[in-house]
Structures are given as C-alpha cells and as structure tokens.
Design a protein around this motif. Sequence first.
Motif, PDB file in Angstrom:
ATOM      1  N   LYS A  47      44.961  27.215  40.079  1.00  0.00           N
ATOM      2  CA  LYS A  47      45.891  28.321  39.852  1.00  0.00           C
ATOM      3  C   LYS A  47      45.955  28.625  38.363  1.00  0.00           C
ATOM      4  CE  LYS A  47      48.742  26.997  43.760  1.00  0.00           C
ATOM      5  NZ  LYS A  47      50.071  26.654  44.238  1.00  0.00           N
ATOM      6  N   ALA A  53      49.230  41.139  36.252  1.00  0.00           N
ATOM      7  CA  ALA A  53      47.970  41.063  36.998  1.00  0.00           C
ATOM      8  C   ALA A  53      46.948  42.018  36.419  1.00  0.00           C
ATOM      9  CB  ALA A  53      48.202  41.375  38.468  1.00  0.00           C
ATOM     10  N   LEU A  56      43.957  42.574  38.634  1.00  0.00           N
ATOM     11  CA  LEU A  56      43.400  41.428  39.348  1.00  0.00           C
ATOM     12  C   LEU A  56      43.830  41.508  40.807  1.00  0.00           C
ATOM     13  CD1 LEU A  56      41.869  38.716  39.074  1.00  0.00           C
ATOM     14  CD2 LEU A  56      44.096  37.642  38.806  1.00  0.00           C
ATOM     15  N   ARG A  57      42.908  41.256  41.714  1.00  0.00           N
ATOM     16  CA  ARG A  57      43.221  41.321  43.137  1.00  0.00           C
ATOM     17  C   ARG A  57      42.461  40.222  43.876  1.00  0.00           C
ATOM     18  NH1 ARG A  57      38.730  43.547  45.278  1.00  0.00           N
ATOM     19  NH2 ARG A  57      37.513  44.859  43.930  1.00  0.00           N
ATOM     20  N   ALA A  58      42.894  39.957  45.091  1.00  0.00           N
ATOM     21  CA  ALA A  58      42.209  38.968  45.922  1.00  0.00           C
ATOM     22  C   ALA A  58      40.770  39.417  46.148  1.00  0.00           C
ATOM     23  CB  ALA A  58      42.935  38.813  47.247  1.00  0.00           C
ATOM     24  N   VAL A  72      38.896  34.822  43.738  1.00  0.00           N
ATOM     25  CA  VAL A  72      40.358  34.818  43.737  1.00  0.00           C
ATOM     26  C   VAL A  72      40.813  34.873  45.187  1.00  0.00           C
ATOM     27  CG1 VAL A  72      42.425  36.070  43.037  1.00  0.00           C
ATOM     28  CG2 VAL A  72      40.463  35.966  41.499  1.00  0.00           C
ATOM     29  N   GLU A  74      44.380  34.654  46.221  1.00  0.00           N
ATOM     30  CA  GLU A  74      45.583  35.471  46.329  1.00  0.00           C
ATOM     31  C   GLU A  74      46.236  35.632  44.967  1.00  0.00           C
ATOM     32  OE1 GLU A  74      48.798  33.984  48.719  1.00  0.00           O
ATOM     33  OE2 GLU A  74      48.682  31.993  47.852  1.00  0.00           O
ATOM     34  N   VAL A  75      46.993  36.726  44.841  1.00  0.00           N
ATOM     35  CA  VAL A  75      47.755  37.018  43.634  1.00  0.00           C
ATOM     36  C   VAL A  75      49.184  37.275  44.086  1.00  0.00           C
ATOM     37  CG1 VAL A  75      47.992  38.560  41.663  1.00  0.00           C
ATOM     38  CG2 VAL A  75      45.724  38.049  42.549  1.00  0.00           C
ATOM     39  N   ALA A  90      47.838  33.543  40.100  1.00  0.00           N
ATOM     40  CA  ALA A  90      46.587  33.760  40.836  1.00  0.00           C
ATOM     41  C   ALA A  90      46.078  32.419  41.338  1.00  0.00           C
ATOM     42  CB  ALA A  90      45.549  34.412  39.935  1.00  0.00           C
ATOM     43  N   THR A  91      45.775  32.359  42.617  1.00  0.00           N
ATOM     44  CA  THR A  91      45.176  31.172  43.218  1.00  0.00           C
ATOM     45  C   THR A  91      43.718  31.497  43.488  1.00  0.00           C
ATOM     46  OG1 THR A  91      47.268  30.637  44.276  1.00  0.00           O
ATOM     47  CG2 THR A  91      45.321  29.527  45.118  1.00  0.00           C
ATOM     48  N   PHE A  92      42.835  30.617  43.040  1.00  0.00           N
ATOM     49  CA  PHE A  92      41.405  30.872  43.241  1.00  0.00           C
ATOM     50  C   PHE A  92      40.711  29.622  43.731  1.00  0.00           C
ATOM     51  CE2 PHE A  92      42.580  30.490  38.814  1.00  0.00           C
ATOM     52  CZ  PHE A  92      41.783  29.478  38.312  1.00  0.00           C
TER      53      PHE A  92
END
Length: 166
Positions: A47, A53, A56-58, A72, A74-75, A90-92
């Motif tokens: 994360k 953001a 930034l997007r999933a 990525v 989820e945001v 952001a979780t990647f």
Amino acid sequence: MPRSNQKLTFSELRVGIFMFAALVVTGFLILNSSGDFNPFEKRMRLKARFVSADGLRAGGDVQLAGVKIGKVEEVVFLPPDAPNGERVEATFVIVQQLDKKPINELIRTDSTAQLVATSILANDKMINIVPGTTKGQPVSDNAILASTASASLNQLTSTGNDLLTQ
C-alpha cells in the motif's frame, strides 16, 4: 421434441470429454498469454498513501525503477483525520520474484512510491517505486510505503496561472 432411443456410445463420450478438455486448455492459454494472469505466480500486496489520487485508478501499472512489476488493485479514500494530509490509499499487487530474486531485496522500508504520469496529455497515473537501500528492512505483505509528491500537469498549470496574474 420427441425422445430418441439412440444411446450414447463410448467413442462419442470420449470425443466430448476431449473437446471439453481442449476448450479448458485453450481458455487457460489465452488468459495466460496476456501476461496479467498466472495462477502459479506468487504475489505480494503493498500500500501507499498520497495526498490526492490525481488520475490513479484500479488497473494502473506499478513499476520498480521503470520495470513493470504489478497492477493497482484499488484506490480508496482515507478518513479525514489521516496523518500528513494523506487522503488516498492505493493498494497494489506485485510479483514476489523479479529476475529469480526476491522482490524484498529491492523494495525495502526506505523505498518510496511516487505517482507518475503515463503521458503528457492523458491524466492517467501509475505508481513508480524507488528501490530502497541496504539500511532499510525488507518489506512484508500489506506494508505501507512512504510516498513522495510529483509535479502534475494540473499543478504546473496553476503555477503558470499564478505567475501570469502576478
């Protein structure tokens, strides 16, 4: 439709099973050839928190010093009382091995995540991770990386407008 008295023979059953297996294998190969789907590859979830953001997007790319290592996932927005004014998390998901070496050798607790524009005209962003040094500890699953702000086109435009009005 009237019922048929014809019975299924063993050879017809074999052909049906063979065709089903061929369809399953073909579907797996198509998904695997895209490069994003490998059910046998171990992955790690990390994360990073940002002030905004900013596009930034999933599904956006995650790179390590310019080399693609993940996506990525989820945001999400953080609660208003988040530290340092960070509003977005952001979780990647990244690979656990890069060039047959553990990714922990490169991504350490002193690594930083930065939002980078994918092109000048588009507003899409990706995350670029700057490798850490030997002073940092190896990261573990669900670790939160430090983040740095990068200059976005919106910030440059607003700065130019401020200069113009002065």
